[in-house]
Design a protein around this motif. Structure first.
Motif, mmCIF file in Angstrom:
data_model
loop_
_atom_site.group_PDB
_atom_site.id
_atom_site.type_symbol
_atom_site.label_atom_id
_atom_site.label_comp_id
_atom_site.label_asym_id
_atom_site.label_seq_id
_atom_site.Cartn_x
_atom_site.Cartn_y
_atom_site.Cartn_z
ATOM 1 N N GLN A 1 0.821 -1.209 0.000
ATOM 2 C CA GLN A 1 0.000 0.000 0.000
ATOM 3 C C GLN A 1 0.859 1.265 0.000
ATOM 4 O O GLN A 1 0.508 2.271 -0.606
ATOM 5 C CB GLN A 1 -0.940 -0.005 1.205
ATOM 6 N N TRP B 1 -6.784 -0.979 -4.619
ATOM 7 C CA TRP B 1 -5.734 -1.836 -4.035
ATOM 8 C C TRP B 1 -6.324 -2.792 -3.004
ATOM 9 O O TRP B 1 -5.930 -3.955 -2.927
ATOM 10 C CB TRP B 1 -4.657 -0.970 -3.399
ATOM 11 N N GLU C 1 -6.019 -6.715 -3.157
ATOM 12 C CA GLU C 1 -5.319 -7.433 -2.086
ATOM 13 C C GLU C 1 -6.160 -8.598 -1.577
ATOM 14 O O GLU C 1 -5.640 -9.690 -1.308
ATOM 15 C CB GLU C 1 -5.016 -6.447 -0.952
ATOM 16 N N TRP D 1 -5.993 -11.280 -4.221
ATOM 17 C CA TRP D 1 -4.665 -11.916 -4.207
ATOM 18 C C TRP D 1 -4.564 -12.918 -3.044
ATOM 19 O O TRP D 1 -4.027 -14.022 -3.211
ATOM 20 C CB TRP D 1 -3.598 -10.838 -4.080
ATOM 21 N N SER D 2 -5.116 -12.554 -1.873
ATOM 22 C CA SER D 2 -5.087 -13.463 -0.730
ATOM 23 C C SER D 2 -5.915 -14.715 -1.000
ATOM 24 O O SER D 2 -5.521 -15.826 -0.645
ATOM 25 C CB SER D 2 -5.607 -12.748 0.518
#
Length: 361
Positions: free
Chosen positions: A59, A80, A84, A87-88
């Motif tokens: 970040q 973002w 995120e 992505w996790s």
């Protein structure tokens, strides 16, 4: 305008959208990857992975990019956060898949295991089965395993002597008494324990004597000295560097400002435009070092940073040549807040110009 590589296949749609937004912001700003790295404090290789979709930027890098390009920080932070989370989730699915593969491989290995082929069918827990055990008991040892002390029988009493003239056989001569049986020697283990106990007792006694001597010496010392406060060691003057910064002062001479983490909080203290090229003197107060940067230049243009010598020495300089991306920066020179540094650019056409000397802020 930079030419981007195709994003990896199977990339999550949220991450793909966020990476596309980053590319658009960089393209609209007109900055190269080198310039983005210098202005955000993150390395060029890191930004290549961020913009290539191979790694999700932290970040802090996203906020630094928004500040450097003038983009909306709130909008970019929202994208973002969504990326995120996606992505996790992708990493969690990957872990579950790898765990399932490991379990399947373990089950297949167990099913393929054949005890008979390994020659262990007739054995259980490493011991032969009860049918194969011999029913013959082992013979008793002929001699005892532990040596015992010899046992001597008591001497027999001599027979009474016959009176003279008797017809019986003559009396036997009494044999000398047998020697007493030797007492068994103490076992080695008992001797070792006694020695350890004696050594421990001696050590404790010596420690008590030393402690008593120390107390007597301290009690008989000078009362005025006992009343004095102990002097404290002078505080170290070593400067603690912030996280991510790897050098300061003379340790930064000849080092890359991005690799050493000096570009994150650097400021432009002097600048000049040479043709279409923009030349700056960059200074980091944390690292106490300066370097030169040039953007919008042509390949093979030369950028130089120059500063006066320390303690009356010769002037110091660092040079760098512009590559195909049109941006370049020099290695660092350690300077203090009052040093007067200049940045000079020499274009391929022969034009040369320098910034005005000025003190670092």
């Amino acid at each position: 305008m930079p030419r981007w590589r195709d994003l990896p296949e199977g990339l999550d749609p949220q991450v793909r959208e966020f990476t596309g937004q980053l590319r658009t912001i960089v393209e609209r700003s007109g900055l190269s990857v080198v310039a983005v790295a210098d202005r955000t404090g993150y390395s060029k290789s890191s930004w290549e992975r961020y913009l290539g979709g191979r790694l999700l930027p932290p970040q802090g890098a996203v906020e630094a990019l928004a500040e450097a390009t003038g983009a909306d920080v709130h909008h970019l932070s929202t994208l973002w956060e969504l990326a995120e989370r996606a992505w996790s989730r992708s990493e969690m699915r990957h872990d579950v898949t790898m765990e399932a593969i490991s379990v399947a491989q373990a089950r297949a290995a167990i099913e393929q295991f054949d005890p008979a082929a390994q020659g262990v069918g007739a054995r259980k827990n490493g011991r032969p089965s009860g049918k194969e055990r011999s029913s013959v008991e082992p013979p008793e040892p002929e001699q005892p395993l532990v040596a015992t002390a010899p046992v001597f029988s008591a001497p027999a009493a001599p027979p009474a002597e016959r009176a003279p003239g008797s017809s019986g056989p003559p009396s036997r001569v009494s044999s000398p008494p047998s020697p007493p049986s030797p007492s068994p020697s103490p076992s080695p283990s008992g001797t070792g324990r006694k020695r350890v106990a004696l050594f421990a007792g001696g050590l404790v006694g010596a420690l008590l004597l030393v402690a008593g001597a120390v107390l007597l010496i301290d009690a008989g010392g000078d009362g005025e000295k006992r009343g004095q406060k102990p002097t404290t060691a002078p505080a170290t003057s070593a400067r603690q560097l912030p996280a991510g910064v790897k050098c300061a002062g003379e340790d930064c001479d000849g080092q890359d400002p991005q690799a050493m983490g000096c570009g994150a909080a650097a400021t432009t203290t002097a600048d000049v435009t040479v043709g279409t090229a923009y030349v700056e003197v960059r200074y980091s107060k944390t690292c106490r070092a300066a370097w030169a940067r040039i953007t919008r230049a042509a390949p093979d243009d030369v950028i130089q940073i120059k500063a006066p010598g320390t303690r009356g020495g010769a002037a110091r300089a660092q040079n760098s040549r512009v590559g195909t991306d049109g941006d370049a920066y020099t290695k660092m020179i350690s300077v203090d807040a009052t040093a007067r540094t200049t940045a000079c650019a020499t274009l391929t056409g022969g034009t040369r110009a320098c910034t005005a000397p000025g003190a670092q802020g």
